[in-house]
Design a protein around this motif. Structure first.
Motif, PDB file in Angstrom:
ATOM      1  N   PRO A 255      35.893  68.226  15.586  1.00  0.00           N
ATOM      2  CA  PRO A 255      36.788  68.652  16.676  1.00  0.00           C
ATOM      3  C   PRO A 255      36.115  69.421  17.802  1.00  0.00           C
ATOM      4  O   PRO A 255      36.519  69.288  18.960  1.00  0.00           O
ATOM      5  N   THR A 256      35.094  70.227  17.505  1.00  0.00           N
ATOM      6  CA  THR A 256      34.449  70.969  18.592  1.00  0.00           C
ATOM      7  C   THR A 256      33.801  70.017  19.605  1.00  0.00           C
ATOM      8  O   THR A 256      33.686  70.346  20.783  1.00  0.00           O
ATOM      9  N   MET A 257      33.375  68.852  19.144  1.00  0.00           N
ATOM     10  CA  MET A 257      32.825  67.856  20.074  1.00  0.00           C
ATOM     11  C   MET A 257      33.930  67.317  20.981  1.00  0.00           C
ATOM     12  O   MET A 257      33.705  67.111  22.185  1.00  0.00           O
ATOM     13  N   PHE A 258      35.119  67.083  20.421  1.00  0.00           N
ATOM     14  CA  PHE A 258      36.240  66.655  21.253  1.00  0.00           C
ATOM     15  C   PHE A 258      36.528  67.691  22.334  1.00  0.00           C
ATOM     16  O   PHE A 258      36.749  67.353  23.503  1.00  0.00           O
ATOM     17  N   VAL A 259      36.534  68.952  21.943  1.00  0.00           N
ATOM     18  CA  VAL A 259      36.820  70.026  22.904  1.00  0.00           C
ATOM     19  C   VAL A 259      35.815  70.002  24.045  1.00  0.00           C
ATOM     20  O   VAL A 259      36.170  70.070  25.227  1.00  0.00           O
ATOM     21  N   ARG A 260      34.530  69.859  23.706  1.00  0.00           N
ATOM     22  CA  ARG A 260      33.497  69.888  24.743  1.00  0.00           C
ATOM     23  C   ARG A 260      33.573  68.670  25.654  1.00  0.00           C
ATOM     24  O   ARG A 260      33.331  68.773  26.863  1.00  0.00           O
ATOM     25  N   MET A 261      33.916  67.511  25.094  1.00  0.00           N
ATOM     26  CA  MET A 261      34.051  66.326  25.942  1.00  0.00           C
ATOM     27  C   MET A 261      35.286  66.429  26.833  1.00  0.00           C
ATOM     28  O   MET A 261      35.254  66.047  28.008  1.00  0.00           O
ATOM     29  N   ARG A 293      45.890  65.133  20.423  1.00  0.00           N
ATOM     30  CA  ARG A 293      46.798  64.382  21.288  1.00  0.00           C
ATOM     31  C   ARG A 293      46.108  64.028  22.608  1.00  0.00           C
ATOM     32  O   ARG A 293      46.251  62.912  23.129  1.00  0.00           O
ATOM     33  N   ALA A 294      45.325  64.972  23.141  1.00  0.00           N
ATOM     34  CA  ALA A 294      44.602  64.711  24.387  1.00  0.00           C
ATOM     35  C   ALA A 294      43.557  63.618  24.201  1.00  0.00           C
ATOM     36  O   ALA A 294      43.346  62.784  25.097  1.00  0.00           O
ATOM     37  N   MET A 295      42.893  63.593  23.036  1.00  0.00           N
ATOM     38  CA  MET A 295      41.900  62.549  22.782  1.00  0.00           C
ATOM     39  C   MET A 295      42.566  61.177  22.664  1.00  0.00           C
ATOM     40  O   MET A 295      42.032  60.175  23.162  1.00  0.00           O
ATOM     41  N   ILE A 296      43.720  61.109  22.014  1.00  0.00           N
ATOM     42  CA  ILE A 296      44.435  59.831  21.907  1.00  0.00           C
ATOM     43  C   ILE A 296      44.905  59.372  23.282  1.00  0.00           C
ATOM     44  O   ILE A 296      44.839  58.181  23.613  1.00  0.00           O
ATOM     45  N   ASP A 297      45.339  60.316  24.107  1.00  0.00           N
ATOM     46  CA  ASP A 297      45.721  59.963  25.475  1.00  0.00           C
ATOM     47  C   ASP A 297      44.537  59.388  26.243  1.00  0.00           C
ATOM     48  O   ASP A 297      44.710  58.467  27.071  1.00  0.00           O
ATOM     49  N   TRP A 298      43.350  59.904  26.005  1.00  0.00           N
ATOM     50  CA  TRP A 298      42.146  59.482  26.724  1.00  0.00           C
ATOM     51  C   TRP A 298      41.584  58.181  26.150  1.00  0.00           C
ATOM     52  O   TRP A 298      41.329  57.223  26.891  1.00  0.00           O
ATOM     53  N   TRP A 299      41.363  58.109  24.834  1.00  0.00           N
ATOM     54  CA  TRP A 299      40.682  56.985  24.204  1.00  0.00           C
ATOM     55  C   TRP A 299      41.631  55.936  23.641  1.00  0.00           C
ATOM     56  O   TRP A 299      41.188  54.864  23.232  1.00  0.00           O
ATOM     57  N   GLY A 300      42.901  56.262  23.588  1.00  0.00           N
ATOM     58  CA  GLY A 300      43.846  55.349  22.943  1.00  0.00           C
ATOM     59  C   GLY A 300      43.977  55.667  21.464  1.00  0.00           C
ATOM     60  O   GLY A 300      43.273  56.537  20.924  1.00  0.00           O
ATOM     61  N   PRO A 301      44.851  54.950  20.760  1.00  0.00           N
ATOM     62  CA  PRO A 301      45.127  55.259  19.337  1.00  0.00           C
ATOM     63  C   PRO A 301      44.053  54.713  18.405  1.00  0.00           C
ATOM     64  O   PRO A 301      44.336  53.928  17.485  1.00  0.00           O
ATOM     65  N   THR A 317      43.406  59.961   4.326  1.00  0.00           N
ATOM     66  CA  THR A 317      43.106  59.359   5.624  1.00  0.00           C
ATOM     67  C   THR A 317      44.383  59.202   6.420  1.00  0.00           C
ATOM     68  O   THR A 317      45.488  59.128   5.854  1.00  0.00           O
ATOM     69  N   ILE A 318      44.234  59.138   7.744  1.00  0.00           N
ATOM     70  CA  ILE A 318      45.393  58.941   8.603  1.00  0.00           C
ATOM     71  C   ILE A 318      44.956  58.251   9.894  1.00  0.00           C
ATOM     72  O   ILE A 318      43.934  58.616  10.492  1.00  0.00           O
ATOM     73  N   THR A 319      45.695  57.242  10.308  1.00  0.00           N
ATOM     74  CA  THR A 319      45.431  56.555  11.571  1.00  0.00           C
ATOM     75  C   THR A 319      46.101  57.299  12.713  1.00  0.00           C
ATOM     76  O   THR A 319      46.949  58.171  12.500  1.00  0.00           O
ATOM     77  N   SER A 320      45.758  56.923  13.939  1.00  0.00           N
ATOM     78  CA  SER A 320      46.406  57.538  15.103  1.00  0.00           C
ATOM     79  C   SER A 320      47.905  57.259  15.111  1.00  0.00           C
ATOM     80  O   SER A 320      48.714  58.133  15.451  1.00  0.00           O
ATOM     81  N   GLN A 321      48.267  56.025  14.754  1.00  0.00           N
ATOM     82  CA  GLN A 321      49.686  55.667  14.765  1.00  0.00           C
ATOM     83  C   GLN A 321      50.476  56.530  13.781  1.00  0.00           C
ATOM     84  O   GLN A 321      51.569  57.017  14.098  1.00  0.00           O
ATOM     85  N   GLU A 322      49.910  56.743  12.581  1.00  0.00           N
ATOM     86  CA  GLU A 322      50.574  57.616  11.609  1.00  0.00           C
ATOM     87  C   GLU A 322      50.624  59.048  12.128  1.00  0.00           C
ATOM     88  O   GLU A 322      51.646  59.737  11.987  1.00  0.00           O
ATOM     89  N   TRP A 323      49.503  59.502  12.688  1.00  0.00           N
ATOM     90  CA  TRP A 323      49.419  60.894  13.129  1.00  0.00           C
ATOM     91  C   TRP A 323      50.434  61.185  14.233  1.00  0.00           C
ATOM     92  O   TRP A 323      50.992  62.285  14.277  1.00  0.00           O
ATOM     93  N   LEU A 324      50.668  60.242  15.111  1.00  0.00           N
ATOM     94  CA  LEU A 324      51.662  60.464  16.171  1.00  0.00           C
ATOM     95  C   LEU A 324      53.059  60.657  15.594  1.00  0.00           C
ATOM     96  O   LEU A 324      53.907  61.310  16.209  1.00  0.00           O
ATOM     97  N   ARG A 325      53.308  60.101  14.403  1.00  0.00           N
ATOM     98  CA  ARG A 325      54.569  60.348  13.709  1.00  0.00           C
ATOM     99  C   ARG A 325      54.525  61.638  12.886  1.00  0.00           C
ATOM    100  O   ARG A 325      55.566  62.245  12.631  1.00  0.00           O
ATOM    101  N   LYS A 326      53.297  62.030  12.486  1.00  0.00           N
ATOM    102  CA  LYS A 326      53.110  63.189  11.617  1.00  0.00           C
ATOM    103  C   LYS A 326      52.036  64.107  12.217  1.00  0.00           C
ATOM    104  O   LYS A 326      50.982  64.338  11.614  1.00  0.00           O
ATOM    105  N   PRO A 327      52.269  64.635  13.424  1.00  0.00           N
ATOM    106  CA  PRO A 327      51.209  65.429  14.063  1.00  0.00           C
ATOM    107  C   PRO A 327      50.794  66.620  13.208  1.00  0.00           C
ATOM    108  O   PRO A 327      51.640  67.328  12.666  1.00  0.00           O
TER     109      PRO A 327
END
Length: 509
Positions: A255-261, A293-301, A317-327
């Motif tokens: 996650p810290t890499m996501f923050v920096r990007m 959520r910001a990363m999914i908005d940028w890179w897609g699900p 494990t969890i996919t983006s589609q699942e996570w959007l239902r279960k943030p």
């Protein structure tokens, strides 16, 4: 005749590309050099179950070393290159490493930790320019046969926990004793079956190889016939550039890499074509909801999160589609059966926070510490690494924090991660760590250590602003009573906060 551990591919296909140096090792190189390394280990008297240590930064040769050890049935210890002399020497002693391979760029550290002549009795090899007391790795490797050793068997890494709460623990799993190809390649199975990884795909690894997930997943990419693009060190723009230039299909992050990007200027982020990227795996530390959520908005699900541990006891494990239902969730179990207990060991109901355990999971020991190994197990046969969380009505797991990070103030449990996730969203904040320090009245007092985007803005006014910001999103008892502004926070390269160091820093300041 022994078999190669690599999926059949064009021998000229790059197995490893290092950025920004551009160094390349082909599959032909990796096959022949890892065979030579295995012969070298045998010639030094290392048999299946022996241990070698690798003190090397991210570079192409790392893979020929670990694959040579893997093919020789050895345990191999990746030593964190950022450790102090005392910390690194402890790992060499505790692991029982018989031979050490070090990089010449780390020669001062290597010399210091091996001042004890009892360490590494089977030899000391150095990549690059060998110093006095060291043999040339390249020279010794080149003298060995390029064909497999006749008694190949699967080895395994012996890695040390990050030491976020104290002295690191050596996590040792039993060796299979089987031939090459018999290793239970869990990351490889996930790559191929869940993430559609195929020969010729390209896997980006921006994290240090001395940690479990980067090492295991890149080696699984080799078992699956892919090309590994390895960053010498993480840089947010270099990572985006590597994706674009090498047409990366799969990648792994913390996650810290996501923050920096995400904090790169928009015009910089928009400059790179990331359309080749099909899956972005992340793990190692909890990801704040707003960041993900910001990363999914940028890179897609395309984000794929997994939760596990170096111990290998259970995984979700969890996919983006699942996570959007279960943030906020880290997913449903793919290995082992999770359950949650209170401090007395009573299993808790849906939604109640307690210690997370996994039953029906893998075997491991904490090297040389049977007491610690036993303490990680319960009467049900489950194993826990000390994380806290809860299960929802659909069986999805949510993590709240590490048990050892829990703050108890006025008899109330406070989870630092919740506070950190809030403060991280303030535009002035680059990084944050929250701990509890002793307090005569409340037992513990909540303090936030904040690393700023612009250090010159530190001061009482900004501290008050951050506290007010936290009050808009947190209950009053969770709001930090004090904000400090250190220049840097003690994180491991995989993004885990070394909380014991942070607490000591704040108590002494």
């Amino acid at each position: 005749m022994p078999e190669t551990p690599f999926r059949a591919v064009d021998p000229a296909q790059p197995a490893v590309i290092v950025e920004p140096s551009g160094d390349v090792i082909t599959y032909e190189d990796l096959e022949t050099r890892s065979n030579q390394v295995a012969h070298l280990f045998r010639d030094r008297g290392l048999q299946a179950g022996s241990c070698v240590a690798v003190l090397v930064e991210n570079r192409a040769e790392y893979f020929e070393l670990v694959w040579g050890a893997q093919r020789a049935g050895l345990y191999y210890v990746g030593v964190n290159t950022h450790l102090t002399e005392a910390e690194a020497a402890y790992i060499l002693r505790d692991s029982g490493a018989q031979l050490v391979i070090a990089s010449d760029t780390l020669a001062p550290l290597a010399d210091a930790i091996l001042a004890d002549p009892a360490l590494a009795p089977r030899g000391r090899l150095m990549l690059g320019s060998a110093r006095a007391g060291w043999e040339s790795y390249e020279q010794q490797r080149s003298l060995r046969p390029r064909t497999p050793i006749p008694d190949e068997s699967e080895g395994d890494f012996l890695l040390y926990s990050s030491g976020t709460t104290g002295r690191p623990k050596g996590i040792q799993r039993p060796l299979s004793g089987g031939p090459v190809g018999s290793h239970p390649d869990v990351p490889g199975r996930w790559l191929r079956e869940l993430l559609d990884f195929a020969p010729g795909d390209v896997y980006l690894s921006p994290a240090p190889l001395y940690h479990a997930a980067p090492l295991a997943w890149t080696m699984s990419a080799h078992r699956s016939g892919g090309t590994v693009v390895l960053l010498h060190h993480f840089d947010p723009e270099l990572a985006l550039d590597a994706i674009a230039r090498h047409q990366v299909t799969h990648s792994q992050w913390v996650p810290t890499m996501f923050v920096r990007m995400l904090k790169l200027p928009a015009q910089v982020r928009d400059e790179y074509d990331l359309s080749s990227l099909r899956h972005a795996v992340h793990a190692a530390a909890p990801c704040p909801v707003d960041i993900k959520r910001a990363m999914i908005d940028w890179w897609g699900p395309i984000l794929f999160e997994f939760y596990s541990s170096t111990e290998g006891v259970g995984a979700t494990t969890i996919t983006s589609q699942e996570w959007l239902r279960k943030p906020g969730s880290v997913g449903k179990p793919i290995h082992g059966r999770p359950y949650v207990t209170d401090d007395e060991g009573t299993e808790l109901a849906v939604g109640e926070i307690g210690t997370v355990w996994f039953a029906d999971s893998g075997e491991f020991t904490y090297r040389g510490d049977p007491g610690k190994t036993a303490a990680a197990q319960d009467s049900r046969g489950g194993v826990s690494v000390g994380d806290t969380g809860f299960l929802d009505q659909d069986g999805y797991l949510y993590l709240t924090d590490r048990r050892t990070h829990l703050i108890i103030s006025g008899g109330v449990n406070i989870y630092p991660r919740e506070i950190e996730d809030v403060l991280l969203m303030h535009p002035a904040v680059a990084d944050v760590g929250v701990v509890g320090v002793p307090d005569a009245e409340m037992g513990e007092r909540v303090i936030a250590a904040v690393q700023l985007q612009a250090p010159a803005t530190a001061g009482p006014d900004l501290a008050a602003e951050l506290i007010s910001f936290a009050r808009t999103k947190l209950a009053g008892f969770k709001v930090p009573r004090d904000i400090r502004f250190p220049a840097h926070l003690p994180r491991t390269p995989t993004g885990k906060m070394r909380k014991h160091e942070l607490k000591q820093l704040l108590m002494n300041s």
